[in-house]
Design a protein around this motif. Structure first.
Motif, mmCIF file in Angstrom:
data_model
loop_
_atom_site.group_PDB
_atom_site.id
_atom_site.type_symbol
_atom_site.label_atom_id
_atom_site.label_comp_id
_atom_site.label_asym_id
_atom_site.label_seq_id
_atom_site.Cartn_x
_atom_site.Cartn_y
_atom_site.Cartn_z
ATOM 1 N N TRP A 1 0.714 -1.219 -0.043
ATOM 2 C CA TRP A 1 -0.174 -0.110 0.152
ATOM 3 C C TRP A 1 0.779 1.451 0.037
ATOM 4 C CZ3 TRP A 1 -5.138 -0.821 -0.334
ATOM 5 C CH2 TRP A 1 -5.954 0.231 -0.645
ATOM 6 N N ASN B 1 -7.319 7.802 -0.400
ATOM 7 C CA ASN B 1 -6.948 9.067 0.332
ATOM 8 C C ASN B 1 -8.056 9.994 0.138
ATOM 9 O OD1 ASN B 1 -4.446 8.200 0.781
ATOM 10 N ND2 ASN B 1 -3.578 9.282 -1.029
ATOM 11 N N GLU C 1 -10.620 8.840 2.809
ATOM 12 C CA GLU C 1 -10.260 9.622 4.305
ATOM 13 C C GLU C 1 -10.404 10.853 4.384
ATOM 14 O OE1 GLU C 1 -6.427 8.951 7.215
ATOM 15 O OE2 GLU C 1 -6.251 8.636 5.053
ATOM 16 N N LYS D 1 -11.897 9.116 11.079
ATOM 17 C CA LYS D 1 -10.697 8.934 10.280
ATOM 18 C C LYS D 1 -10.216 7.277 10.496
ATOM 19 C CE LYS D 1 -9.321 13.385 8.538
ATOM 20 N NZ LYS D 1 -9.789 13.284 7.158
ATOM 21 N N TYR D 2 -10.417 7.155 11.648
ATOM 22 C CA TYR D 2 -9.925 5.681 12.132
ATOM 23 C C TYR D 2 -10.569 4.668 11.266
ATOM 24 C CZ TYR D 2 -14.227 4.684 14.691
ATOM 25 O OH TYR D 2 -15.696 4.431 14.674
ATOM 26 N N ARG D 3 -11.830 4.975 10.743
ATOM 27 C CA ARG D 3 -12.494 3.839 9.936
ATOM 28 C C ARG D 3 -11.709 3.354 8.743
ATOM 29 N NH1 ARG D 3 -18.510 6.840 9.572
ATOM 30 N NH2 ARG D 3 -18.884 7.147 11.935
ATOM 31 N N SER E 1 -8.883 2.535 8.166
ATOM 32 C CA SER E 1 -7.836 1.529 8.159
ATOM 33 C C SER E 1 -8.667 0.191 8.396
ATOM 34 C CB SER E 1 -7.257 1.748 9.767
ATOM 35 O OG SER E 1 -8.124 1.490 10.741
ATOM 36 N N TYR E 2 -9.752 0.138 8.850
ATOM 37 C CA TYR E 2 -10.728 -1.007 8.628
ATOM 38 C C TYR E 2 -11.003 -1.319 7.114
ATOM 39 C CZ TYR E 2 -11.506 -0.952 13.771
ATOM 40 O OH TYR E 2 -11.285 -1.008 15.094
ATOM 41 N N ARG F 1 -9.248 -0.282 4.569
ATOM 42 C CA ARG F 1 -8.001 -0.559 3.656
ATOM 43 C C ARG F 1 -7.772 -1.975 4.269
ATOM 44 N NH1 ARG F 1 -5.403 3.616 4.810
ATOM 45 N NH2 ARG F 1 -4.612 2.814 6.901
ATOM 46 N N ASN F 2 -7.945 -2.463 5.329
ATOM 47 C CA ASN F 2 -7.448 -4.153 5.947
ATOM 48 C C ASN F 2 -8.593 -4.796 5.095
ATOM 49 O OD1 ASN F 2 -5.333 -3.201 7.362
ATOM 50 N ND2 ASN F 2 -6.866 -3.111 9.188
ATOM 51 N N LYS G 1 -7.164 -5.226 1.549
ATOM 52 C CA LYS G 1 -6.135 -6.196 1.518
ATOM 53 C C LYS G 1 -6.495 -7.567 1.694
ATOM 54 C CE LYS G 1 -2.806 -2.888 3.117
ATOM 55 N NZ LYS G 1 -1.661 -2.262 4.317
#
Length: 563
Positions: A335, A359, A362, A370-372, A374-375, A377-378, A381
């Motif tokens: 990433w 981006n 976000e 903004k923490y959302r 990461s969930y 993006r994971n 992946k």
């Protein structure tokens, strides 16, 4: 569907490209339609007038109708019928407190011995659909000593339809509801040609897809016309529902224009011509999850994630070589823009666009949200990891066991959509930090949703030929392990889809109340599968099958004004 669904295909052709064995899909039938579309001005009053009128009517409904729902001196059956009407007309979002009070009352009160089958079944279904426990024993009074339902019910179309719909909220091992479904279906089938509208249409629709599994926006579209024909319909409620439907539809058209412009630029620039061009069809799917105006940001963000995942899915499924699949997955796990150099040239623009779009997603979130990302993006992946595993099986001509196939393919389809679905939801107690943790853990409800997706998709792809690169489906794995023909395997896999639905029902009743709003979105997401794969078809991949539904939901107003 994209996102890991094995797309059925019509005729494979050779396409110039790295993968060599591509299967091009039909082009989009919509292309720039919603970019240039303008609703005829003669069909509607101004939006300002509509909103003012809707606000007035909302107040009138609250003052004159909803006292029934909370008045303990009134018949509770009236409260149940009002709640059902509000929900089927798509108005429940305006009256959540009043509906909550009514459901609390229905939960506390004991049903009257005088209640008929329709009333008992309606109360049962509503309670379960609101996450409230109620025993299937309530139907015992309609049975004879032998356990069979009373013969007197066989001509009660309204009661049978309510029983049929209610019984589809069954949890695993509720054998009595299995019989209720069979009994009601048998007699509804026998009488359906003799029924008159609107009952005839409601029965036909339920026999295709029971009401608890039918997308709510689609039910509202149908029920608006049917409610008007009911003898006791309320004209004020009907007008409010039509205004509400058209106001949301107007916003949906604006979103479709914005998303169509985004998608056309993305699709044309990445030049992955082997991938499905299905922006409008995916937006229809997303409106089945949340159609209300308050969810506008969520729809737009989810649609963008959906589109990006669709491009990656088709790259793994129908085009890339195994070596290219490994490189794509490595880049996605890293990433970082520097990883673009390891990719084949034809995937580099897609990769940069992927990072840039994430981006932008976000940037669309508030600082405390903004923490959302990461969930989300994971989840992207992880999807890539599962797609790679399937690509390895395909390249090695590996025939997985049924359990292996289900473990991988059910995860590569639906469960990983949950964080993206929640990503853009506002601060209304739905997309909480706890909800993201719950979704990321893939609990029973979400894994069962993935199983429904896998089984219905594999039934469809068994009927229409798949890509040569696809690994054996669950239908084919079942045939290999159990023997027999395709018809028996399809029936067995359909039964497993039913079992998964019941797991969803049970999980919903056992849910922490604070997570129910998020869980309801998962249920809504799963409901759309029933439409997409109705009758063993795949109207997402073959988008012409959704043309009529898209036209009805987005292009036909609920009210045609003559002034």
């Amino acid at each position: 569907m994209a996102t890991g669904m094995k797309a059925a295909v019509k005729q494979p052709e050779d396409v110039n490209g790295s993968g060599g064995d591509d299967v091009p899909f039909d082009p989009s039938m919509w292309r720039d339609y919603f970019i240039t579309y303008t609703a005829p001005l003669s069909q509607a009053r101004t939006e300002e007038w509509m909103r003012a009128r809707a606000e007035t009517l909302t107040g009138e409904v609250r003052r004159t109708m909803l006292d029934v729902a909370g008045d303990a001196n009134d018949d509770s059956s009236a409260a149940a019928m009002l709640v059902d009407t509000l929900e089927r007309l798509g108005l429940d979002g305006h009256f959540r407190q009043e509906i909550g009070a009514a459901m609390g009352r229905l939960c506390r009160e004991v049903a009257s011995d005088r209640d008929d089958l329709h009333t008992v079944a309606l109360r049962f279904r509503l309670l379960r659909q609101h996450g409230l426990r109620v025993s299937a024993d309530v139907f015992d009074k309609f049975r004879e000593g032998s356990g069979d339902f009373s013969p007197s019910l066989r001509n009660d179309s309204r009661g049978l339809l309510s029983l049929y719909n209610a019984a589809h909220t069954a949890t695993p091992n509720e054998a009595s509801l299995n019989y209720a479904i069979a009994f009601a279906r048998r007699h509804l089938e026998a009488m359906k040609d003799e029924l008159t509208p609107p009952m005839a249409k409601q029965v036909s629709r339920a026999l295709d897809i029971p009401l608890p599994r039918f997308p709510r926006r689609h039910e509202t579209m149908n029920y608006l016309a049917e409610y008007e024909k009911e003898d006791e319909h309320n004209s004020m409620l009907l007008e409010l529902a039509r205004l509400d439907f058209d106001l949301a539809r107007s916003l949906h058209l604006k979103e479709l224009k914005t998303l169509s412009m985004w998608w056309r630029e993305l699709y044309d620039s990445v030049k992955l011509s082997y991938a499905r061009d299905r922006l409008v069809e995916s937006y229809l799917w997303i409106c089945g999850v949340f159609h209300e105006e308050d969810y506008s940001r969520a729809r737009i963000m989810f649609a963008k994630f959906f589109g990006l995942l669709s491009l990656m899915d088709d790259t793994y499924d129908v085009h890339a070589t195994l070596d290219e699949c490994f490189k794509l997955n490595e880049a996605i796990q890293r990433w970082d823009e520097s990883a673009v150099s390891i990719l084949p040239k034809y995937l580099r623009v897609f990769y940069i666009k992927l990072l840039n779009n994430f981006n932008e997603l976000e940037d669309s979130l508030e600082p405390h949200e903004k923490y959302r990302i990461s969930y989300t993006r994971n989840a992207f992946k992880l999807s890539s990891e599962y797609y790679l595993r399937e690509a390895k099986w395909s390249n090695e001509n590996y025939a997985p066991s049924f359990a292996e196939q289900l473990e991988v393919s059910s995860m590569s389809s639906y469960p990983l959509l949950a964080p993206a679905m929640l990503m853009g939801v506002g601060d209304d107690g739905v997309a909480t930090a706890e909800a993201f943790e719950w979704a990321a853990a893939v609990p029973d409800m979400i894994s069962a949703s993935g199983e429904v997706a896998r089984f219905l998709n594999d039934i469809a792809s068994h009927v229409v030929r798949k890509s040569k690169k696809d690994v054996p489906s669950t239908v084919e794995c079942y045939m290999a392990e159990h023997g027999g023909g395709g018809e028996g395997a399809v029936a067995a896999v359909a039964a497993l889809a039913e079992r998964a639905w019941r797991t969803i029902n049970r999980a919903f009743l056992e849910m922490d109340p604070s997570l129910l709003p998020a869980a309801r979105l998962i249920v809504n997401l799963t409901k759309m599968l029933e439409v997409i794969y109705l009758g063993g078809g795949d109207v997402y991949t073959f988008g012409d099958g959704l043309k009529g539904l898209i036209s009805s939901l987005f292009l036909k107003p609920a009210i045609v004004y003559t002034q």
